[in-house]
Write a protein that holds these residues in place. Structure first.
Motif, PDB file in Angstrom:
ATOM      1  N   THR A  16      -4.045  -7.327  -1.184  1.00 12.56           N
ATOM      2  CA  THR A  16      -5.047  -6.307  -1.501  1.00 12.56           C
ATOM      3  C   THR A  16      -6.191  -6.904  -2.320  1.00 12.56           C
ATOM      4  O   THR A  16      -7.377  -6.681  -2.022  1.00 12.56           O
ATOM      5  N   GLN A  17      -5.862  -7.661  -3.335  1.00 14.92           N
ATOM      6  CA  GLN A  17      -6.880  -8.274  -4.185  1.00 14.92           C
ATOM      7  C   GLN A  17      -7.802  -9.188  -3.384  1.00 14.92           C
ATOM      8  O   GLN A  17      -9.031  -9.115  -3.503  1.00 14.92           O
ATOM      9  N   LEU A  35     -10.095  -7.183  -0.823  1.00 14.83           N
ATOM     10  CA  LEU A  35     -11.175  -6.458  -1.483  1.00 14.83           C
ATOM     11  C   LEU A  35     -12.231  -7.400  -2.061  1.00 14.83           C
ATOM     12  O   LEU A  35     -13.404  -7.043  -2.169  1.00 14.83           O
ATOM     13  N   GLU A  36     -11.812  -8.619  -2.416  1.00 16.65           N
ATOM     14  CA  GLU A  36     -12.746  -9.605  -2.964  1.00 16.65           C
ATOM     15  C   GLU A  36     -13.351 -10.510  -1.892  1.00 16.65           C
ATOM     16  O   GLU A  36     -14.145 -11.401  -2.200  1.00 16.65           O
ATOM     17  N   GLU A  79      -5.031  -3.744   5.432  1.00 13.24           N
ATOM     18  CA  GLU A  79      -6.416  -3.777   5.919  1.00 13.24           C
ATOM     19  C   GLU A  79      -6.943  -2.359   6.145  1.00 13.24           C
ATOM     20  O   GLU A  79      -8.079  -2.040   5.772  1.00 13.24           O
ATOM     21  N   CYS A 135      -7.594  -0.683   2.857  1.00 14.65           N
ATOM     22  CA  CYS A 135      -8.768  -1.262   2.190  1.00 14.65           C
ATOM     23  C   CYS A 135     -10.057  -0.977   2.952  1.00 14.65           C
ATOM     24  O   CYS A 135     -11.153  -1.084   2.385  1.00 14.65           O
ATOM     25  N   LYS A 154     -11.050  -2.870   5.405  1.00 13.00           N
ATOM     26  CA  LYS A 154     -11.662  -4.183   5.529  1.00 13.00           C
ATOM     27  C   LYS A 154     -10.645  -5.158   6.123  1.00 13.00           C
ATOM     28  O   LYS A 154      -9.468  -5.140   5.771  1.00 13.00           O
ATOM     29  N   VAL A 212      -2.959   0.819  -2.533  1.00 16.65           N
ATOM     30  CA  VAL A 212      -4.357   0.386  -2.586  1.00 16.65           C
ATOM     31  C   VAL A 212      -5.184   1.378  -3.405  1.00 16.65           C
ATOM     32  O   VAL A 212      -6.058   0.985  -4.194  1.00 16.65           O
ATOM     33  N   ARG A 264      -7.168   0.143  -6.754  1.00 23.58           N
ATOM     34  CA  ARG A 264      -8.624   0.310  -6.960  1.00 23.58           C
ATOM     35  C   ARG A 264      -8.890   1.014  -8.298  1.00 23.58           C
ATOM     36  O   ARG A 264      -9.817   0.659  -9.022  1.00 23.58           O
TER      37      ARG A 264
END
Length: 331
Positions: free
Chosen positions: A197-198, A201-202, A275, A278, A280, A324, A328
């Motif tokens: 997840t980290q 998102l980054e 995914e 997120c 993404k 997620v 966040r």
């Protein structure tokens, strides 16, 4: 009922302590608040528990024999749920003595405390890692688990052996729970759900080991919690004349259960669920198998279903949506 819950600042211990408080029990939560991962996460979990007047938190190291013995003598616990341990398969390759102190010495101090203070039931955390490279699926507590492939797994198998000896010698009822991969809000930073997840998102790549050809018995924390709360009321009695040909049972008041989802998920499906949550797509770095890892985990939970009606319900997509969303907000 008065409980000791060890690992209260940890992922599963936090949920268990909170639930017992909600049910009206008196809870003493213990944790050493070590620096294995982000301490802020541990403190924030404890902050969530401060509103419960029936919870007392004690910062203490399990390896401190005198302090643990005094705690048991003073508090007179009726039941113990022992979830504290040095976690992580890969970290055991780097810092083996942390596992000896926490997982072996720590288990021994808990067993001694239970033995000398008439605790009516000890429930403790084992792990699916004990199955090592077993190729028979699903993993069953009837299978032999004599070939661990990590020190972490070896300590968890040792915990089961120590528990059995105390159940046999001192008639201490013990129940071991072999946890499979647990996910959900407040999860650990060293787990795949957090790391993936980290990174997603980054906009950073994720490492996909064994080129994605892995399967895990991912289980939602809420399902795990339900199983733990139910099993602590099922106190092993032992069975006179039992042949001891089933490693999960005994003539002593001892039981071991798998606690998992019973529905293994492909690693790529797990990544896809993250995914989606997120919004993404992940950048993927495909790598070979890691040392100490296993190809698949898959739990046979028939015994737990029969004894407590445990049946996991929450699917991986729902779990990852909740995780997620929490991630966040927390980060």
């Amino acid at each position: 009922m008065k409980y000791l819950v060890t690992g209260t600042a940890g992922f599963i211990g936090f949920y268990v302590a909170r639930k017992l408080c909600e049910l009206g029990h008196e809870v003493v939560g213990l944790d050493n608040l070590n620096s294995y991962y982000i301490q802020k996460l541990k403190h924030d979990r404890l902050e969530q528990l401060k509103s419960y007047s029936n919870l007392q938190f004690v910062q203490m190291d399990l390896a401190d024999r005198a302090d643990i013995a005094q705690l048991f003598q003073t508090e007179k616990f009726q039941r113990v749920i022992h979830l504290a341990a040095q976690a992580g398969v890969r970290y055991s390759l780097e810092n083996p003595m942390a596992y000896i102190d926490s997982n072996l010495v720590g288990m021994a101090t808990i067993l001694e405390g239970c033995r000398h203070n008439e605790v009516e039931h000890l429930v403790y955390a084992s792990s699916s890692s004990v199955y090592g490279m077993n190729s028979k699926m699903p993993y069953s507590t009837k299978d032999a688990v004599d070939h661990p492939v990590s020190l972490y797994a070896a300590t968890k198998k040792a915990n089961e052996l120590l528990a059995h000896s105390y159940s046999h010698l001192y008639k201490l009822p013990t129940t071991g729970l072999r946890f499979f991969t647990v996910n959900g809000p407040w999860g650990r930073p060293d787990m795949a759900a957090w790391k993936f997840t980290q990174a997603i998102l980054e906009g950073k790549p994720i490492n996909v080991f064994n080129h994605g050809e892995l399967q895990r018995d991912f289980t939602d924390i809420e399902d795990i919690l339900e199983g733990i709360i139910r099993i602590q009321d099922v106190i092993p009695k032992g069975k006179e004349g039992f042949s001891n040909d089933d490693p999960g049972r005994s003539s002593a008041p001892y039981r071991v259960y798998n606690i998992g989802n019973n529905q293994p998920v492909k690693l790529m499906d797990f990544i896809n669920a993250i995914e989606k949550a997120c919004g993404k797509e992940a950048l993927k770095n495909y790598l070979p198998m890691q040392a100490g890892d296993v190809y698949a985990t898959y739990a046979d939970v028939d015994d737990l279903m029969k004894d407590v009606g445990f049946k996991p319900k929450i699917k991986i997509d729902e779990t990852m949506n909740r995780f997620v969303g929490w991630y966040r907000n927390w980060c």
